[in-house]
Structure formats: C-alpha cells, structure tokens
Design an enzyme around this catalytic site. Structure first.
Site, PDB file in Angstrom:
ATOM      1  N   GLU A 213     -40.951 -12.876  36.693  1.00 11.37           N
ATOM      2  CA  GLU A 213     -40.519 -14.184  37.199  1.00 11.37           C
ATOM      3  C   GLU A 213     -41.506 -14.744  38.222  1.00 11.37           C
ATOM      4  O   GLU A 213     -41.741 -15.954  38.257  1.00 11.37           O
ATOM      5  CB  GLU A 213     -39.118 -14.056  37.801  1.00 11.37           C
TER       6      GLU A 213
ATOM      7  N   LYS B  95     -31.285 -23.711  43.422  1.00  9.26           N
ATOM      8  CA  LYS B  95     -31.010 -24.471  42.199  1.00  9.26           C
ATOM      9  C   LYS B  95     -30.704 -25.942  42.518  1.00  9.26           C
ATOM     10  O   LYS B  95     -30.466 -26.305  43.684  1.00  9.26           O
ATOM     11  CB  LYS B  95     -29.850 -23.793  41.454  1.00  9.26           C
TER      12      LYS B  95
ATOM     13  N   TYR C 230     -35.095 -18.421  31.428  1.00  7.82           N
ATOM     14  CA  TYR C 230     -33.828 -17.755  31.098  1.00  7.82           C
ATOM     15  C   TYR C 230     -33.808 -17.267  29.644  1.00  7.82           C
ATOM     16  O   TYR C 230     -32.730 -17.178  29.036  1.00  7.82           O
ATOM     17  CB  TYR C 230     -32.660 -18.712  31.350  1.00  7.82           C
TER      18      TYR C 230
ATOM     19  N   HIS D 253     -30.796 -18.377  42.486  1.00 15.91           N
ATOM     20  CA  HIS D 253     -31.147 -17.302  41.548  1.00 15.91           C
ATOM     21  C   HIS D 253     -31.938 -16.253  42.298  1.00 15.91           C
ATOM     22  O   HIS D 253     -32.755 -16.594  43.165  1.00 15.91           O
ATOM     23  CB  HIS D 253     -32.028 -17.831  40.401  1.00 15.91           C
TER      24      HIS D 253
ATOM     25  N   PHE E 228     -23.615 -20.068  26.915  1.00 13.70           N
ATOM     26  CA  PHE E 228     -23.847 -20.979  28.041  1.00 13.70           C
ATOM     27  C   PHE E 228     -25.309 -21.400  28.183  1.00 13.70           C
ATOM     28  O   PHE E 228     -25.670 -22.125  29.118  1.00 13.70           O
ATOM     29  CB  PHE E 228     -23.356 -20.344  29.353  1.00 13.70           C
TER      30      PHE E 228
ATOM     31  N   THR F  12     -22.325 -13.675  40.794  1.00 13.95           N
ATOM     32  CA  THR F  12     -22.671 -14.837  39.948  1.00 13.95           C
ATOM     33  C   THR F  12     -21.605 -15.928  40.033  1.00 13.95           C
ATOM     34  O   THR F  12     -21.911 -17.113  40.133  1.00 13.95           O
ATOM     35  CB  THR F  12     -22.823 -14.375  38.480  1.00 13.95           C
TER      36      THR F  12
ATOM     37  N   ASN G  42     -24.404 -22.441  40.633  1.00 16.62           N
ATOM     38  CA  ASN G  42     -24.160 -21.407  41.646  1.00 16.62           C
ATOM     39  C   ASN G  42     -25.277 -21.245  42.676  1.00 16.62           C
ATOM     40  O   ASN G  42     -25.497 -20.157  43.208  1.00 16.62           O
ATOM     41  CB  ASN G  42     -23.786 -20.085  40.979  1.00 16.62           C
TER      42      ASN G  42
HETATM   43  P1  RTP Z   1     -29.216 -15.874  38.034  1.00 17.10           P
HETATM   44  O1  RTP Z   1     -29.996 -15.213  36.910  1.00 17.10           O
HETATM   45  O2  RTP Z   1     -29.192 -17.367  37.914  1.00 17.10           O
HETATM   46  O3  RTP Z   1     -29.665 -15.373  39.369  1.00 17.10           O
HETATM   47  O4  RTP Z   1     -27.699 -15.422  37.957  1.00 17.10           O
HETATM   48  P2  RTP Z   1     -27.141 -13.956  37.751  1.00 17.10           P
HETATM   49  O5  RTP Z   1     -28.263 -12.965  37.601  1.00 17.10           O
HETATM   50  O6  RTP Z   1     -26.150 -13.712  38.823  1.00 17.10           O
HETATM   51  O7  RTP Z   1     -26.386 -14.140  36.365  1.00 17.10           O
HETATM   52  P3  RTP Z   1     -26.954 -14.008  34.873  1.00 17.10           P
HETATM   53  O8  RTP Z   1     -26.084 -13.073  34.140  1.00 17.10           O
HETATM   54  O9  RTP Z   1     -28.434 -13.722  34.874  1.00 17.10           O
HETATM   55  O10 RTP Z   1     -26.706 -15.471  34.306  1.00 17.10           O
HETATM   56  C1  RTP Z   1     -27.629 -16.530  34.549  1.00 17.10           C
HETATM   57  C2  RTP Z   1     -26.828 -17.774  34.880  1.00 17.10           C
HETATM   58  O11 RTP Z   1     -26.080 -18.150  33.719  1.00 17.10           O
HETATM   59  C3  RTP Z   1     -24.817 -18.658  34.102  1.00 17.10           C
HETATM   60  N1  RTP Z   1     -23.750 -17.853  33.516  1.00 17.10           N
HETATM   61  N2  RTP Z   1     -22.673 -18.385  33.025  1.00 17.10           N
HETATM   62  N3  RTP Z   1     -20.156 -18.796  31.809  1.00 17.10           N
HETATM   63  C4  RTP Z   1     -20.622 -17.558  31.959  1.00 17.10           C
HETATM   64  O12 RTP Z   1     -20.001 -16.568  31.595  1.00 17.10           O
HETATM   65  C5  RTP Z   1     -21.910 -17.379  32.584  1.00 17.10           C
HETATM   66  N4  RTP Z   1     -22.527 -16.231  32.801  1.00 17.10           N
HETATM   67  C6  RTP Z   1     -23.687 -16.537  33.385  1.00 17.10           C
HETATM   68  C7  RTP Z   1     -24.709 -18.586  35.610  1.00 17.10           C
HETATM   69  O13 RTP Z   1     -24.996 -19.871  36.137  1.00 17.10           O
HETATM   70  C8  RTP Z   1     -25.792 -17.582  35.979  1.00 17.10           C
HETATM   71  O14 RTP Z   1     -26.308 -17.848  37.259  1.00 17.10           O
HETATM   72 MG    MG Z   2     -29.846 -13.233  36.276  1.00 15.72          MG
END
Ligand code: RTP
Ligand code: MG
Length: 143
Positions: A128, A11, A51, A117, A59, A93, A114
């Site tokens: 994806e 990222k 996304y 991804h 968010f 995450t 973070n």
């Molecule tokens: P990613 O898709 O980026 O790999 O991250 P992830 O699966 O670990 O998390 P995901 O639930 O898919 O969320 C995508 C991105 O959204 C942001 N996020 N913010 N503030 C919050 O509660 C929150 N939850 C998710 C994070 O930057 C996450 O990487």
């Molecule tokens: Mg995710």
C-alpha cells in the site's frame, strides 16, 4: 519492538467533515510519526486497485464510489509496532462495534463510510505504501 511503517488513509467523509487535524492528533498522541503525506482525488481505477482484494465482494462498487466521492489524505506513519498500533486507535471496521475513544467510534457514521483506513499486515503495508508513494516521497525523521 520493531520500528514499522504503515499506510493510513483519511477517507472522504472525514476529510469533508474537517477532521484531518483531529485524526492526525490521535496519530501523534499515539507516538506515530507522519513521514509521508499527500491529498489525492482517487478515480475508479486507482481506488479499485487499492481495494483489489475485495473485488469479488458485494460492497466493492459502493466502496469505490465512496472512496472517489471526495479527496482523501494518504499518509505513511512510522513508529514502534505502527501497523497494530494504528489499527488499535482506528477501531473496528463497523463504528457501532468500535471501542470508545477510537477514531471510528468518534468520527465514523457507518461501516461504509468509516473515516480511516490502515494497513492490516506488514505485507499489505509494503504494497500500500508503494501504491501511493515513491521512495523519495517518504522522509525518514532526522530529529
Ligand atoms: P480498511 O481496509 O478500509 O481499513 O477497512 P478494514 O480493514 O477495517 O475492513 P476491510 O475488511 O478491509 O474492508 C474494507 C472496507 O470495505 C467496507 N466493508 N463493508 N458491508 C460490509 O460488510 C463491509 N465490509 C467491509 C468498509 O468500509 C471497510 O472499511
Ligand atoms: Mg482492510
């Protein structure tokens, strides 16, 4: 264990922090092979489509702003159990909850920025990878 492919994104925070090589090293040390790679500057539409599952989340706009704040490096990683292995080495995450030695524990500052991804299922990985790569842009290893 099956050979899988997964979609990885380094990222904008980690690209800007000059951590591409360190993060690629983690992938290779874990036995994942980089079979496709490109650097992209995403726009609002491309980041939003990626996304789309989060479109109704509070968010979503911040996530799009962050993902368009600088270039990203998108890669296709291949290996045994690649989807789960990649998620394991990324860490949780929220970097505050990420296990010691994971990419997010070492290179991420916050849940919003973070570092990386990784696809979370075989179905997401297929969607994806095709979202960013044509078939001829992924190169199976011959040696
Ligand atoms: P990613 O898709 O980026 O790999 O991250 P992830 O699966 O670990 O998390 P995901 O639930 O898919 O969320 C995508 C991105 O959204 C942001 N996020 N913010 N503030 C919050 O509660 C929150 N939850 C998710 C994070 O930057 C996450 O990487
Ligand atoms: Mg995710």
């Amino acid at each position: 264990m099956a050979i899988e492919r997964t979609l990885s994104i380094i990222k904008p925070d980690a690209v800007g922090g000059n951590h591409i090589g360190a993060i690629y090293d983690r992938f290779e040390q874990a036995g994942l092979r980089i079979v496709g790679a490109k650097m992209l500057q995403l726009d609002d539409e491309k980041a939003g489509g990626f996304y789309a599952e989060h479109a109704e989340r509070p968010f979503y706009n911040d996530l799009k702003s962050f993902m368009t704040s600088g270039p990203v490096l998108v890669s296709v990683l291949e290996g045994e159990d690649a989807i789960a292995k990649h998620r394991d080495i990324m860490g949780a995450t929220n970097p505050k909850e990420a296990a010691e030695g994971t990419i997010r524990a070492d290179f991420a500052n916050s849940i919003d920025e973070n570092a990386v991804h990784g696809s979370d299922s075989a179905q997401s990985a297929a969607r994806e990878i095709s979202y960013f790569f044509n078939e001829d842009e992924v190169c199976p290893r011959t040696r």
